[in-house]
Design a protein around this motif. Structure first.
Motif: not given
Length: 301
Positions: A84-102
């Protein structure tokens, strides 16, 4: 594991950046309706390297750069594509977090690409913008697939996109028979607009045989009086897979609409069929997908 919550008056969406930004919960407040597939196995710990996906089959995410795991030789290079690829099993960095978007970002060392996505709430709709850049020196054979495991209900209905007249079975089993068998969408063997019965313990996976002409598909939940509509770029995601397990796969009940850039599931199969995407060195993919969780009978926004 840390979660990110996007919330407005209509929806509450909970994400797990530590598992690829997986959507753990997609909840419509006034209907008390949870769309994301839930199980008792909802592991919120980081999966081990090259883990199999089956224990983590819940919630909504993406499969990239493949679905089926395999090792292939590509122009003299040995490439390993994990389950099922790589995306699901790796930690992403959080950028530009706001109440309605991230905005979330991750760099793949194995295949040398940068994967970005921005999730935004707009009323009863979640919009996701993707940007995938090949930052390496070699081309990348790849398949991008929306892998949103959603709630199964016996009486729910499937809204197929325009352009699909036939469906190809890609999972051998009792409902659709041998892998590779092609059915007209209207036939006397299997109803592609309905769910398999919960009583018969089944699972199916099939693709629309043709490219879609419009990026629009969905699920109707008549008992709950809600509908889930996916809208996306049909040029970027011309194929549609559908997965349903009614108790057959590890006791789970869930289903997924899977718009995809390739046909189907594995790099080798898509290569064989001449329907494999190649991301050249320096090339960037940009596209959007939205999920609307609305009421049946309401005017679409």
């Amino acid at each position: 594991m840390e979660t990110v919550v996007l919330e407005n008056d209509v929806l509450s969406v909970k994400l797990l950046p530590g598992m690829g930004g997986r959507i753990l919960s997609f909840y419509r407040k006034d209907k008390g309706f949870e769309l994301a597939a839930r199980t008792e196995r909802e592991y919120c710990e980081m999966p081990p390297e090259n883990a199999g996906f089956s224990h983590y089959a819940f919630g909504m995410d993406e499969a990239f750069p493949n679905i089926n795991g395999e090792r292939i030789t590509w122009k003299g290079r040995r490439l390993y594509y994990p389950d099922h690829g790589e995306i699901w099993s790796h930690a992403f960095q959080v950028l530009d977090q706001e109440p309605l978007s991230v905005k979330l970002v991750w760099l793949s060392r194995r295949f040398s690409y940068r994967y970005e996505k921005k999730l935004s709430l707009e009323g009863e709709k979640l919009c996701i913008q993707y940007r995938i850049a090949n930052i390496g020196k070699e081309e990348l054979p790849c398949i991008w697939t929306w892998h949103g495991l959603m709630r199964y209900e016996q009486d729910m209905e499937i809204l197929m996109p325009e352009g699909i007249s036939n469906c190809r079975n890609v999972l051998e089993g009792s409902c659709l028979g041998k892998e590779g068998r092609i059915y007209p969408i209207r036939n006397s063997t299997y109803d592609f607009a309905k769910m398999p019965s919960a009583e018969i313990q089944s699972m199916v996976k099939y693709y629309g045989e043709e490219r879609v002409s419009k990026g629009y598909c969905g699920f109707l939940y008549p008992t709950q009086q809600v509908r889930c509509i996916l809208q996306y770029d049909a040029q970027a995601l011309p194929y549609l897979g559908i997965w349903i397990t009614a108790g057959k796969f590890q006791g789970d009940y869930n289903c997924a609409l899977e718009p995809s850039s390739g046909f189907y599931d594995s790099i080798s199969k898509a290569r064989e069929l001449g329907k494999l995407q190649i991301l050249s060195s320096g090339e960037t993919l940009e596209f959007e997908l939205s999920i609307t969780l609305g009421k049946i009978g309401a005017t679409e926004g």
